[in-house]
Scaffold this motif. Structure first.
Motif, PDB file in Angstrom:
ATOM      1  N   SER A  65       0.276  -1.175  -0.320  1.00 53.48           N
ATOM      2  CA  SER A  65       0.012  -0.081  -0.502  1.00 53.48           C
ATOM      3  C   SER A  65       1.166   1.059  -0.179  1.00 53.48           C
ATOM      4  O   SER A  65       0.821   2.212  -0.532  1.00 53.48           O
ATOM      5  CB  SER A  65      -0.893   0.255   1.210  1.00 53.48           C
ATOM      6  N   MET A  66       1.885   1.317   0.342  1.00 55.80           N
ATOM      7  CA  MET A  66       3.191   2.303   1.210  1.00 55.80           C
ATOM      8  C   MET A  66       3.374   2.592  -0.663  1.00 55.80           C
ATOM      9  O   MET A  66       3.781   4.019  -1.488  1.00 55.80           O
ATOM     10  CB  MET A  66       4.213   2.010   1.730  1.00 55.80           C
ATOM     11  N   VAL A  67       3.897   1.621  -1.247  1.00 56.41           N
ATOM     12  CA  VAL A  67       4.673   1.445  -2.476  1.00 56.41           C
ATOM     13  C   VAL A  67       3.591   2.662  -4.245  1.00 56.41           C
ATOM     14  O   VAL A  67       3.624   3.195  -4.209  1.00 56.41           O
ATOM     15  CB  VAL A  67       4.997   0.345  -3.194  1.00 56.41           C
ATOM     16  N   ILE A  68       2.067   1.168  -3.647  1.00 55.23           N
ATOM     17  CA  ILE A  68       1.210   2.350  -4.838  1.00 55.23           C
ATOM     18  C   ILE A  68       1.461   3.011  -4.449  1.00 55.23           C
ATOM     19  O   ILE A  68       0.823   4.391  -4.522  1.00 55.23           O
ATOM     20  CB  ILE A  68       0.017   1.367  -5.001  1.00 55.23           C
ATOM     21  N   GLY A  69       0.690   3.622  -2.747  1.00 59.27           N
ATOM     22  CA  GLY A  69       0.104   4.997  -2.354  1.00 59.27           C
ATOM     23  C   GLY A  69       1.451   6.146  -3.026  1.00 59.27           C
ATOM     24  O   GLY A  69       1.153   7.207  -3.721  1.00 59.27           O
ATOM     25  N   MET A  70       2.543   6.022  -2.658  1.00 59.87           N
ATOM     26  CA  MET A  70       3.567   6.801  -3.427  1.00 59.87           C
ATOM     27  C   MET A  70       3.611   7.290  -3.947  1.00 59.87           C
ATOM     28  O   MET A  70       3.980   8.199  -4.683  1.00 59.87           O
ATOM     29  CB  MET A  70       5.175   6.193  -2.844  1.00 59.87           C
ATOM     30  N   ARG A  71       4.114   5.977  -5.992  1.00 62.80           N
ATOM     31  CA  ARG A  71       3.987   5.884  -6.879  1.00 62.80           C
ATOM     32  C   ARG A  71       2.410   7.169  -7.373  1.00 62.80           C
ATOM     33  O   ARG A  71       2.260   7.986  -8.187  1.00 62.80           O
ATOM     34  CB  ARG A  71       3.464   4.333  -7.411  1.00 62.80           C
ATOM     35  N   THR A  72       1.387   6.962  -6.649  1.00 60.00           N
ATOM     36  CA  THR A  72       0.023   7.814  -7.421  1.00 60.00           C
ATOM     37  C   THR A  72       0.116   9.236  -6.778  1.00 60.00           C
ATOM     38  O   THR A  72      -0.581   9.710  -7.900  1.00 60.00           O
ATOM     39  CB  THR A  72      -0.965   6.553  -6.410  1.00 60.00           C
ATOM     40  N   LEU A  73       0.379   9.098  -6.092  1.00 59.21           N
ATOM     41  CA  LEU A  73       0.485  10.616  -5.063  1.00 59.21           C
ATOM     42  C   LEU A  73       1.722  11.379  -6.004  1.00 59.21           C
ATOM     43  O   LEU A  73       1.151  12.143  -7.047  1.00 59.21           O
ATOM     44  CB  LEU A  73       1.005  10.453  -3.790  1.00 59.21           C
ATOM     45  N   MET A  74       2.493  10.194  -6.148  1.00 55.10           N
ATOM     46  CA  MET A  74       3.226  10.891  -7.208  1.00 55.10           C
ATOM     47  C   MET A  74       2.955  11.531  -8.696  1.00 55.10           C
ATOM     48  O   MET A  74       2.709  12.888  -9.442  1.00 55.10           O
ATOM     49  CB  MET A  74       5.024  10.503  -7.450  1.00 55.10           C
TER      50      MET A  74
END
Length: 353
Positions: A65-74
Protein backbone atom coordinates in the motif's frame (compact mmCIF):
# COMPACT_ATOMS: atom_id res chain seq x y z
CA UNK A 1 -23.27 -8.16 0.70
CA UNK A 2 -19.79 -9.68 0.76
CA UNK A 3 -16.68 -7.48 0.40
CA UNK A 4 -15.99 -6.59 -3.20
CA UNK A 5 -12.22 -6.85 -2.94
CA UNK A 6 -11.61 -3.26 -4.00
CA UNK A 7 -9.81 -0.71 -1.88
CA UNK A 8 -8.41 2.73 -2.41
CA UNK A 9 -6.62 5.81 -1.28
CA UNK A 10 -7.09 9.53 -1.59
CA UNK A 11 -4.42 11.42 -3.54
CA UNK A 12 -3.98 15.06 -4.50
CA UNK A 13 -7.30 16.08 -6.08
CA UNK A 14 -8.11 12.48 -6.84
CA UNK A 15 -8.70 8.88 -5.80
CA UNK A 16 -6.79 5.68 -6.42
CA UNK A 17 -8.73 2.42 -6.53
CA UNK A 18 -7.16 -1.02 -6.47
CA UNK A 19 -8.70 -4.33 -7.52
CA UNK A 20 -6.30 -7.21 -6.88
CA UNK A 21 -3.26 -6.54 -9.08
CA UNK A 22 -4.84 -3.70 -11.05
CA UNK A 23 -5.10 -0.12 -9.90
CA UNK A 24 -6.33 3.15 -11.36
CA UNK A 25 -5.86 6.72 -10.19
CA UNK A 26 -8.31 9.40 -11.32
CA UNK A 27 -7.33 13.05 -10.85
CA UNK A 28 -9.31 16.23 -11.47
CA UNK A 29 -6.87 18.55 -13.20
CA UNK A 30 -6.65 22.34 -12.85
CA UNK A 31 -8.63 22.52 -16.12
CA UNK A 32 -11.51 20.66 -14.40
CA UNK A 33 -11.29 17.51 -16.50
CA UNK A 34 -10.58 14.03 -15.12
CA UNK A 35 -7.43 12.16 -16.09
CA UNK A 36 -7.16 8.43 -15.43
CA UNK A 37 -4.03 6.32 -15.25
CA UNK A 38 -4.20 2.52 -15.01
CA UNK A 39 -1.44 0.22 -13.92
CA UNK A 40 -0.61 -3.26 -12.69
CA UNK A 41 1.25 -3.97 -9.48
CA UNK A 42 2.28 -7.46 -8.46
CA UNK A 43 2.20 -7.45 -4.67
CA UNK A 44 4.77 -9.08 -2.42
CA UNK A 45 2.35 -11.92 -1.74
CA UNK A 46 2.13 -12.69 -5.46
CA UNK A 47 5.90 -12.72 -5.88
CA UNK A 48 6.76 -14.46 -2.60
CA UNK A 49 4.04 -17.00 -1.65
CA UNK A 50 5.12 -17.19 2.00
CA UNK A 51 3.74 -13.66 2.44
CA UNK A 52 0.22 -15.00 1.90
CA UNK A 53 0.40 -16.64 5.31
CA UNK A 54 -1.66 -14.93 8.06
CA UNK A 55 0.32 -12.26 9.95
CA UNK A 56 2.95 -12.11 7.20
CA UNK A 57 0.34 -11.01 4.65
CA UNK A 58 -0.41 -7.99 6.82
CA UNK A 59 3.22 -6.83 6.62
CA UNK A 60 3.27 -7.40 2.86
CA UNK A 61 -0.02 -5.57 2.41
CA UNK A 62 1.26 -2.58 4.39
CA UNK A 63 4.39 -2.33 2.22
CA UNK A 64 2.38 -2.78 -0.99
CA UNK A 65 0.00 0.00 0.00
CA UNK A 66 2.92 2.34 0.68
CA UNK A 67 4.51 1.62 -2.70
CA UNK A 68 1.29 2.11 -4.67
CA UNK A 69 0.34 5.07 -2.50
CA UNK A 70 3.62 6.88 -3.18
CA UNK A 71 3.45 6.06 -6.87
CA UNK A 72 -0.08 7.43 -7.30
CA UNK A 73 0.57 10.45 -5.08
CA UNK A 74 3.51 11.42 -7.27
CA UNK A 75 1.35 11.03 -10.36
CA UNK A 76 -1.41 13.22 -8.97
CA UNK A 77 1.11 15.87 -7.91
CA UNK A 78 2.34 16.23 -11.49
CA UNK A 79 -0.82 18.12 -12.45
CA UNK A 80 -0.16 20.78 -9.83
CA UNK A 81 3.61 21.18 -9.97
CA UNK A 82 3.64 23.83 -12.68
CA UNK A 83 1.35 25.63 -15.11
CA UNK A 84 1.97 24.34 -18.64
CA UNK A 85 -0.88 26.32 -20.13
CA UNK A 86 1.46 28.69 -21.96
CA UNK A 87 3.69 25.96 -23.39
CA UNK A 88 2.81 24.84 -26.94
CA UNK A 89 1.71 21.23 -27.29
CA UNK A 90 4.56 20.39 -29.71
CA UNK A 91 7.17 21.57 -27.21
CA UNK A 92 5.50 19.74 -24.34
CA UNK A 93 5.46 16.52 -26.37
CA UNK A 94 9.20 16.71 -27.16
CA UNK A 95 10.03 17.67 -23.59
CA UNK A 96 7.95 14.87 -22.11
CA UNK A 97 9.46 12.25 -24.40
CA UNK A 98 13.01 13.30 -23.58
CA UNK A 99 12.43 13.43 -19.84
CA UNK A 100 10.28 10.34 -19.42
CA UNK A 101 13.01 7.77 -18.82
CA UNK A 102 15.02 10.09 -16.58
CA UNK A 103 11.93 10.98 -14.60
CA UNK A 104 10.97 7.35 -14.05
CA UNK A 105 14.41 6.60 -12.64
CA UNK A 106 14.28 9.60 -10.34
CA UNK A 107 10.81 8.64 -9.15
CA UNK A 108 11.92 5.10 -8.36
CA UNK A 109 14.85 6.37 -6.32
CA UNK A 110 12.74 9.02 -4.59
CA UNK A 111 10.05 6.45 -3.80
CA UNK A 112 12.59 4.13 -2.22
CA UNK A 113 14.03 6.89 -0.04
CA UNK A 114 10.59 8.18 0.90
CA UNK A 115 9.28 4.78 1.95
CA UNK A 116 12.45 4.03 3.94
CA UNK A 117 12.33 7.43 5.65
CA UNK A 118 8.63 7.04 6.40
CA UNK A 119 9.15 3.67 8.07
CA UNK A 120 12.03 5.01 10.16
CA UNK A 121 9.99 8.06 11.13
CA UNK A 122 7.00 5.95 12.14
CA UNK A 123 9.19 3.72 14.28
CA UNK A 124 10.84 6.69 15.96
CA UNK A 125 7.70 8.70 16.65
CA UNK A 126 5.14 6.03 17.44
CA UNK A 127 7.35 3.42 19.08
CA UNK A 128 10.53 4.88 20.56
CA UNK A 129 9.45 8.39 21.62
CA UNK A 130 6.60 7.19 23.90
CA UNK A 131 8.91 4.50 25.31
CA UNK A 132 11.63 7.02 26.17
CA UNK A 133 9.13 9.43 27.74
CA UNK A 134 7.63 6.65 29.86
CA UNK A 135 11.10 5.48 30.94
CA UNK A 136 11.81 8.95 32.33
CA UNK A 137 9.31 8.06 35.05
CA UNK A 138 11.34 5.01 36.07
CA UNK A 139 12.14 5.49 39.74
CA UNK A 140 9.11 7.64 40.33
CA UNK A 141 6.68 4.95 39.15
CA UNK A 142 7.94 1.49 40.07
CA UNK A 143 5.09 -0.48 38.51
CA UNK A 144 6.06 -1.82 35.09
CA UNK A 145 2.39 -2.17 34.15
CA UNK A 146 1.72 1.47 35.07
CA UNK A 147 4.66 2.72 32.99
CA UNK A 148 3.55 0.56 30.07
CA UNK A 149 0.05 2.01 30.35
CA UNK A 150 1.49 5.53 30.33
CA UNK A 151 3.57 4.63 27.28
CA UNK A 152 0.44 3.44 25.51
CA UNK A 153 -1.48 6.60 26.39
CA UNK A 154 1.39 8.78 25.13
CA UNK A 155 1.56 6.79 21.88
CA UNK A 156 -2.18 7.14 21.34
CA UNK A 157 -2.08 10.87 22.15
CA UNK A 158 0.77 11.48 19.68
CA UNK A 159 -1.13 9.60 16.99
CA UNK A 160 -4.39 11.50 17.48
CA UNK A 161 -2.67 14.89 17.82
CA UNK A 162 -0.70 14.25 14.64
CA UNK A 163 -3.86 13.48 12.66
CA UNK A 164 -5.64 16.48 14.17
CA UNK A 165 -2.73 18.79 13.34
CA UNK A 166 -2.43 17.79 9.68
CA UNK A 167 -6.22 17.94 9.27
CA UNK A 168 -5.99 21.71 9.82
CA UNK A 169 -3.93 22.15 6.66
CA UNK A 170 -5.98 23.34 3.69
CA UNK A 171 -4.55 20.85 1.18
CA UNK A 172 -4.90 17.96 3.62
CA UNK A 173 -8.54 18.87 4.20
CA UNK A 174 -9.21 18.33 0.51
CA UNK A 175 -7.34 15.00 0.59
CA UNK A 176 -9.55 13.98 3.51
CA UNK A 177 -12.61 14.97 1.46
CA UNK A 178 -11.42 12.68 -1.34
CA UNK A 179 -10.86 10.02 1.34
CA UNK A 180 -14.52 10.39 2.23
CA UNK A 181 -15.45 10.09 -1.45
CA UNK A 182 -13.44 6.87 -1.73
CA UNK A 183 -15.31 5.36 1.22
CA UNK A 184 -18.71 6.46 -0.01
CA UNK A 185 -18.41 4.88 -3.45
CA UNK A 186 -17.15 1.58 -2.00
CA UNK A 187 -20.01 1.58 0.50
CA UNK A 188 -22.42 2.35 -2.33
CA UNK A 189 -21.25 -0.69 -4.29
CA UNK A 190 -21.18 -3.06 -1.34
CA UNK A 191 -24.59 -1.92 -0.13
CA UNK A 192 -25.93 -2.96 -3.54
CA UNK A 193 -26.82 0.46 -4.92
CA UNK A 194 -26.28 1.61 -8.47
CA UNK A 195 -23.00 3.53 -8.54
CA UNK A 196 -24.11 7.11 -9.13
CA UNK A 197 -23.19 10.39 -7.51
CA UNK A 198 -26.66 10.65 -6.01
CA UNK A 199 -26.51 7.19 -4.40
CA UNK A 200 -22.91 7.59 -3.24
CA UNK A 201 -23.74 10.90 -1.57
CA UNK A 202 -26.17 9.11 0.77
CA UNK A 203 -23.59 6.60 2.02
CA UNK A 204 -21.52 6.83 5.18
CA UNK A 205 -17.99 8.17 4.86
CA UNK A 206 -16.61 5.62 7.33
CA UNK A 207 -15.95 1.91 6.98
CA UNK A 208 -14.48 -0.76 9.19
CA UNK A 209 -11.44 -1.64 7.16
CA UNK A 210 -9.94 1.77 6.60
CA UNK A 211 -6.22 2.42 6.93
CA UNK A 212 -6.99 4.83 9.77
CA UNK A 213 -8.52 2.00 11.77
CA UNK A 214 -5.52 -0.18 10.99
CA UNK A 215 -3.11 2.40 12.41
CA UNK A 216 -5.25 2.88 15.51
CA UNK A 217 -5.22 -0.84 16.23
CA UNK A 218 -1.47 -0.93 15.71
CA UNK A 219 -1.28 1.49 18.64
CA UNK A 220 -3.77 -0.47 20.74
CA UNK A 221 -2.29 -3.90 20.03
CA UNK A 222 1.24 -2.62 20.66
CA UNK A 223 0.10 -1.70 24.18
CA UNK A 224 -1.16 -5.24 24.76
CA UNK A 225 1.96 -6.89 23.29
CA UNK A 226 4.41 -4.70 25.21
CA UNK A 227 2.51 -5.39 28.42
CA UNK A 228 4.00 -8.89 28.39
CA UNK A 229 7.56 -7.77 27.66
CA UNK A 230 9.38 -7.35 30.97
CA UNK A 231 13.10 -7.16 30.34
CA UNK A 232 15.60 -5.64 32.73
CA UNK A 233 17.89 -4.31 30.01
CA UNK A 234 16.73 -0.95 28.65
CA UNK A 235 18.36 -1.52 25.26
CA UNK A 236 16.63 -4.88 24.89
CA UNK A 237 13.18 -3.45 25.62
CA UNK A 238 13.85 -0.72 23.06
CA UNK A 239 15.07 -3.21 20.46
CA UNK A 240 12.00 -5.41 20.90
CA UNK A 241 9.74 -2.44 20.18
CA UNK A 242 11.34 -2.23 16.76
CA UNK A 243 11.63 -5.94 16.05
CA UNK A 244 8.00 -6.63 16.96
CA UNK A 245 6.54 -3.97 14.66
CA UNK A 246 5.89 -6.52 11.85
CA UNK A 247 4.17 -8.84 14.33
CA UNK A 248 1.98 -6.02 15.66
CA UNK A 249 1.15 -4.87 12.10
CA UNK A 250 0.28 -8.45 11.14
CA UNK A 251 -2.07 -8.91 14.11
CA UNK A 252 -3.72 -5.55 13.42
CA UNK A 253 -4.25 -6.45 9.77
CA UNK A 254 -5.86 -9.78 10.65
CA UNK A 255 -8.18 -8.04 13.11
CA UNK A 256 -9.27 -5.41 10.58
CA UNK A 257 -9.65 -8.06 7.88
CA UNK A 258 -11.86 -10.24 10.09
CA UNK A 259 -13.93 -7.28 11.30
CA UNK A 260 -14.66 -6.24 7.71
CA UNK A 261 -16.15 -9.65 7.00
CA UNK A 262 -18.49 -9.64 9.97
CA UNK A 263 -21.52 -7.57 10.85
CA UNK A 264 -21.94 -9.10 14.30
CA UNK A 265 -22.45 -7.07 17.46
CA UNK A 266 -18.98 -7.77 18.88
CA UNK A 267 -17.28 -6.92 15.60
CA UNK A 268 -19.22 -3.67 15.34
CA UNK A 269 -18.34 -2.68 18.90
CA UNK A 270 -14.63 -3.43 18.46
CA UNK A 271 -14.59 -1.56 15.14
CA UNK A 272 -16.29 1.52 16.53
CA UNK A 273 -13.14 3.31 17.87
CA UNK A 274 -11.50 3.12 14.45
CA UNK A 275 -14.60 4.49 12.78
CA UNK A 276 -14.79 7.31 15.31
CA UNK A 277 -11.21 8.23 14.48
CA UNK A 278 -12.13 8.36 10.80
CA UNK A 279 -14.10 11.46 11.73
CA UNK A 280 -10.69 13.19 11.62
CA UNK A 281 -9.35 11.59 8.43
CA UNK A 282 -12.50 11.74 6.29
CA UNK A 283 -14.59 14.77 5.40
CA UNK A 284 -17.81 15.11 3.44
CA UNK A 285 -16.92 15.28 -0.27
CA UNK A 286 -18.63 17.38 -2.89
CA UNK A 287 -20.24 15.87 -5.98
CA UNK A 288 -17.19 16.56 -8.14
CA UNK A 289 -15.07 14.47 -5.80
CA UNK A 290 -17.59 11.63 -5.84
CA UNK A 291 -17.50 11.75 -9.64
CA UNK A 292 -13.72 11.33 -9.60
CA UNK A 293 -13.97 8.35 -7.23
CA UNK A 294 -16.61 6.72 -9.46
CA UNK A 295 -14.39 7.15 -12.53
CA UNK A 296 -11.54 5.46 -10.66
CA UNK A 297 -13.74 2.51 -9.66
CA UNK A 298 -15.11 2.05 -13.16
CA UNK A 299 -11.57 1.87 -14.55
CA UNK A 300 -10.72 -1.32 -12.63
CA UNK A 301 -13.93 -2.92 -11.40
CA UNK A 302 -17.15 -4.19 -12.98
CA UNK A 303 -19.47 -3.41 -10.10
CA UNK A 304 -22.63 -4.36 -12.04
CA UNK A 305 -21.41 -7.95 -12.49
CA UNK A 306 -20.33 -8.04 -8.86
CA UNK A 307 -23.79 -7.03 -7.67
CA UNK A 308 -25.53 -9.43 -10.05
CA UNK A 309 -23.27 -12.24 -8.90
CA UNK A 310 -24.22 -11.50 -5.31
CA UNK A 311 -27.91 -11.73 -6.29
CA UNK A 312 -28.92 -8.21 -5.23
CA UNK A 313 -31.39 -5.79 -6.78
CA UNK A 314 -29.44 -2.58 -7.21
CA UNK A 315 -30.80 0.49 -5.51
CA UNK A 316 -33.46 -1.47 -3.59
CA UNK A 317 -30.83 -2.99 -1.32
CA UNK A 318 -31.03 -1.61 2.24
CA UNK A 319 -28.89 -3.92 4.41
CA UNK A 320 -25.97 -2.80 6.57
CA UNK A 321 -22.69 -2.35 4.77
CA UNK A 322 -19.51 -4.38 4.95
CA UNK A 323 -16.22 -2.79 4.07
CA UNK A 324 -12.68 -3.63 3.09
CA UNK A 325 -9.21 -2.41 3.87
CA UNK A 326 -7.35 0.04 1.64
CA UNK A 327 -4.86 -2.62 0.73
CA UNK A 328 -7.04 -5.71 0.73
CA UNK A 329 -6.09 -8.17 -1.99
CA UNK A 330 -7.83 -11.33 -0.87
CA UNK A 331 -7.33 -14.52 -2.83
CA UNK A 332 -10.03 -16.61 -1.20
CA UNK A 333 -13.08 -18.29 -2.70
CA UNK A 334 -15.32 -15.25 -2.29
CA UNK A 335 -13.30 -13.24 -4.76
CA UNK A 336 -12.66 -16.20 -7.04
CA UNK A 337 -16.42 -16.63 -7.46
CA UNK A 338 -16.74 -13.48 -9.48
CA UNK A 339 -13.18 -13.21 -10.82
CA UNK A 340 -14.45 -14.06 -14.30
CA UNK A 341 -16.53 -10.89 -14.32
CA UNK A 342 -13.63 -8.55 -13.75
CA UNK A 343 -12.17 -6.35 -16.49
CA UNK A 344 -9.90 -7.96 -19.08
CA UNK A 345 -6.32 -8.24 -17.82
CA UNK A 346 -4.70 -8.02 -21.24
CA UNK A 347 -3.60 -4.41 -20.76
CA UNK A 348 -0.66 -4.67 -18.46
CA UNK A 349 1.09 -1.39 -19.10
CA UNK A 350 0.33 1.99 -17.57
CA UNK A 351 -1.80 4.17 -19.77
CA UNK A 352 -3.68 7.44 -19.60
CA UNK A 353 -7.18 7.87 -20.89
Amino acid sequence: MKPSGIGGQAVIEGVMMRNRSEYAVAVRTPHNDIKVKKGVYAGIGERIPVFKIPLLRGVASFIDSMVIGMRTLMYSAEFYEQDDEEIPDSIKARRNKAMKEKKEKKEAIAMGFTITFSIILVMAIFMLVPFVLAELLNGKIESFVARNAIEGVIRLAIFILYIKAISLMKDIKRVFMYHGAEHKVINCIENGYELTVENARKQTKEHKRCGTSFLLYVVVISFIVFLFIQMDALWLRMLLRIVLIPVIAGISYEFIRAAGRSNGAISNILSRPGMWLQGLTTKEPDDDMLEVAIVSVNAVFDWQSYQQNRGRKGRHRTSAFETISLDDEDDDDILKEFDKYLHDDEEKEDKEE
